[in-house]
Design an enzyme around this catalytic site. Structure first.
Site, PDB file in Angstrom:
ATOM      1  N   ASP A 133       0.831  -1.202   0.000  1.00 25.60           N
ATOM      2  CA  ASP A 133       0.000   0.000   0.000  1.00 25.60           C
ATOM      3  C   ASP A 133       0.871   1.261   0.000  1.00 25.60           C
ATOM      4  O   ASP A 133       1.870   1.327   0.730  1.00 25.60           O
ATOM      5  CB  ASP A 133      -0.879  -0.040   1.263  1.00 25.60           C
ATOM      6  N   GLU A 185      14.285 -15.611   0.103  1.00 27.33           N
ATOM      7  CA  GLU A 185      14.684 -16.730   0.972  1.00 27.33           C
ATOM      8  C   GLU A 185      13.678 -17.876   0.888  1.00 27.33           C
ATOM      9  O   GLU A 185      13.961 -18.987   1.312  1.00 27.33           O
ATOM     10  CB  GLU A 185      14.725 -16.281   2.447  1.00 27.33           C
TER      11      GLU A 185
HETATM   12  C1  GLC Z   1      -4.235   3.011  -0.765  1.00 27.37           C
HETATM   13  C2  GLC Z   1      -5.470   2.134  -0.809  1.00 27.37           C
HETATM   14  C3  GLC Z   1      -6.640   2.941  -0.367  1.00 27.37           C
HETATM   15  C4  GLC Z   1      -6.393   3.428   1.045  1.00 27.37           C
HETATM   16  C5  GLC Z   1      -5.085   4.194   1.130  1.00 27.37           C
HETATM   17  C6  GLC Z   1      -4.664   4.402   2.551  1.00 27.37           C
HETATM   18  O1  GLC Z   1      -4.238   3.985  -1.710  1.00 27.37           O
HETATM   19  O2  GLC Z   1      -5.634   1.593  -2.079  1.00 27.37           O
HETATM   20  O3  GLC Z   1      -7.842   2.232  -0.440  1.00 27.37           O
HETATM   21  O4  GLC Z   1      -7.446   4.253   1.450  1.00 27.37           O
HETATM   22  O5  GLC Z   1      -4.034   3.514   0.519  1.00 27.37           O
HETATM   23  O6  GLC Z   1      -4.212   3.217   3.121  1.00 27.37           O
END
Ligand code: GLC
Length: 520
Positions: A204, A252
């Site tokens: 993310d 790994e």
């Molecule tokens: C990313 C995710 C989104 C989320 C954001 C914060 O962009 O795809 O859905 O709100 O990160 O974690």
């Protein structure tokens, strides 16, 4: 890159199906999707023909951003099941030949995470240093940075008088990645899931972890939501070493474990820096998602992407939909026309060389759902006072069978209301139905070209034609008509007109292998 007689890594031309866990399938009737629900629908995904699934966060979370605010990285939220449910689900997926990648959220924790609770309760607690606290300036926040969800990116911790940074909601405090403890903790978390058998991670906001310590002013105005080229303080050089270490950890383990980074920038040359051979394997390419339904635009994206990623030996990735953006048929104008174009785009997506992502419901041709304000849940809606509607409309649960109110998604009330007129769009209604969007996806997934071969063929303005070995993909984007290339028709996104493709139509044709008309 495959060298030494090894088979090519699976992720180089996989199709990964994104499961937004809350909305896919509910196993216990509480109206929220869960891991047992997913497990029960794995045979559907196998039959659809995808290679694997990406699960959005299912970890314990107060749910301010529906799981992207994690309060414990090594467990399952009771709303979604248990670790035992996870183990059973992944075992079944592997038995069916499906890979499983999970979402890791390293930029921020939940404000309910033990580390942040300690940090707030006692400013001298060592966990305070895992977050970004700063004194204010002139009675206000330390900088004028705004949050990606609207409003300021700093919130005052009243007890201490300091402000903490959050690129998203105040319930999502950013971690300080310059702190080695944070780095160690996440290495442990990665191993926890690798030991449980995951095939990889979707990282993310992978471009945002380290912030420029000088906190320079952001360049305003923000060109488009979710468009991050402007975030001068992010994309810090430290990221490369971090991803090298993460890559070494994945390496790994047996079985080509991988990372796909969410790097929200359009410029693929910059994205390519993160997928060099010893860093992450893949990064999402959001350029198609931002492109208009315009042949020259799309061709430009394809060429720029292939050349930027080819230069570092990484496969391209292709994405038209995910849980953060308006559904494609709606972006393309909605109604019959929007759907027609989205179906043509599906054949484009699945013909391009590299890794493709399909978002749940995309294979059903679902449109964005217009929801009443009272049921909206996305923090974006609230933090912008409704100026931005947010992402709930693309997160409405998947219709499986039958009729309203829940179309087989749950035996209880679905967490977001589902449109009453979805009866013809359910999986059951589209299965075996000639011409349905679901059957189009199935046919295309079965015939999808693999490998890296790619060559443009000459074609009139407003169209795109390219060959993948002996399979030719022809897309009439906006031209009046496009002759169907010679050969055997494999699949078409809509009916042909007098043997030609009308606008907003794509087809795959199997040739006899002669490629006389190709251009480089
Ligand atoms: C990313 C995710 C989104 C989320 C954001 C914060 O962009 O795809 O859905 O709100 O990160 O974690």
């Amino acid at each position: 890159m495959t060298g030494g007689g090894r088979p090519p890594e699976w992720w180089r031309d996989a199709v990964l199906y994104q499961i937004y866990v809350r909305s896919f399938a509910d196993g216990n009737g509480d109206g929220v999707g869960d891991l047992p629900g997913i497990r029960s629908r794995l045979p559907y995904l196998r039959e659809l023909g995808v290679d694997g699934i990406w699960l959005t966060p299912f970890y314990p979370s107060p749910g301010h951003d529906h799981g992207y605010d994690v309060s414990d990285y090594c467990d399952v939220d009771p709303a979604f099941g248990t670790l035992a449910d996870f183990d059973a689900m992944i075992a079944d997926a592997h038995d069916l030949g499906l890979r499983v990648i999970v979402d890791i959220v390293p930029n921020h924790t939940s404000s309910e995470h033990e580390w942040f609770r300690n940090a707030i309760a006692d400013p001298s607690h060592p966990h305070r240093k895992r977050y970004v606290f700063r004194p204010g300036r002139d009675g206000g926040p330390p900088t004028g940075w705004t949050s990606a969800f609207g409003g300021p990116a700093w919130t005052l911790d009243e007890a201490s008088g300091e402000w903490y940074l959050h690129f998203f909601a105040p319930q999502q405090p950013d971690l300080d990645w310059h702190n080695p403890e944070v780095q160690e903790e996440f290495e442990r978390i990665l191993r926890f899931w690798l030991d449980r058998g995951v095939d990889g991670f979707r990282v993310d906001v992978a471009h945002a972890l380290f912030k420029d310590r000088d906190f320079p002013p952001m360049v305003e105005p923000v060109p488009r939501p979710w468009h991050g080229d402007w975030l001068v303080a992010l994309l810090q050089p430290e990221l490369h070493d971090l991803y090298r270490r993460w890559r070494a950890i994945a390496d790994e383990y047996e079985g080509d474990r991988m990372y796909v980074g969410e790097i929200v920038i359009e410029n693929q040359e910059r994205v390519a820096q993160y997928v060099r051979p010893d860093e992450m394997q893949l990064a999402f390419n959001f350029a198609l998602l931002f492109a208009e339904w315009d042949a020259a635009d799309i061709r430009g994206v394809i060429d720029r992407t292939r050349s930027a990623l080819g230069a570092v030996g990484a496969p391209a990735t292709w994405v038209f939909e995910n849980h953060d953006v308006t559904r494609l048929p709606t972006r393309y104008g909605g109604g019959m026309e929007g759907l027609r174009r989205a179906r043509a785009a599906a054949l484009l997506l699945l013909a391009l060389p590299g890794t493709a992502f399909v978002y749940e419901g995309q294979e059903l041709g679902l449109e964005e759902v217009g929801l009443p304000d009272e049921v909206r849940q996305d923090p974006i809606f609230f933090r912008t006072n409704g100026r931005r509607l947010g992402r709930d409309g693309c997160r409405v649960p998947v219709p499986w069978e039958g009729g309203p109110p829940a179309f087989g998604f749950t035996s209880g009330p679905p967490w977001l209301p589902m449109p009453a007129d979805w009866e013809e769009l359910t999986v059951a209604a589209q299965t075996g139905e000639e011409g349905s969007t679901l059957e189009l996806f199935r046919a295309a997934l079965a015939a999808r070209p693999r490998g890296e071969e790619f060559a443009w063929r000459e074609s009139p303005p407003g169209t795109l034609v390219f060959a993948r070995g002996d399979l030719v993909c022809a897309v009439n984007v906006t031209a009046e008509r496009l002759e169907l290339p010679e050969g055997e028709l494999v699949v078409a996104s809509n009916e042909l007109r007098a043997g030609a493709l009308p606008p907003g139509t794509a087809a795959w044709v199997r040739t006899d292998g002669s490629r006389a008309k190709e251009t480089a």
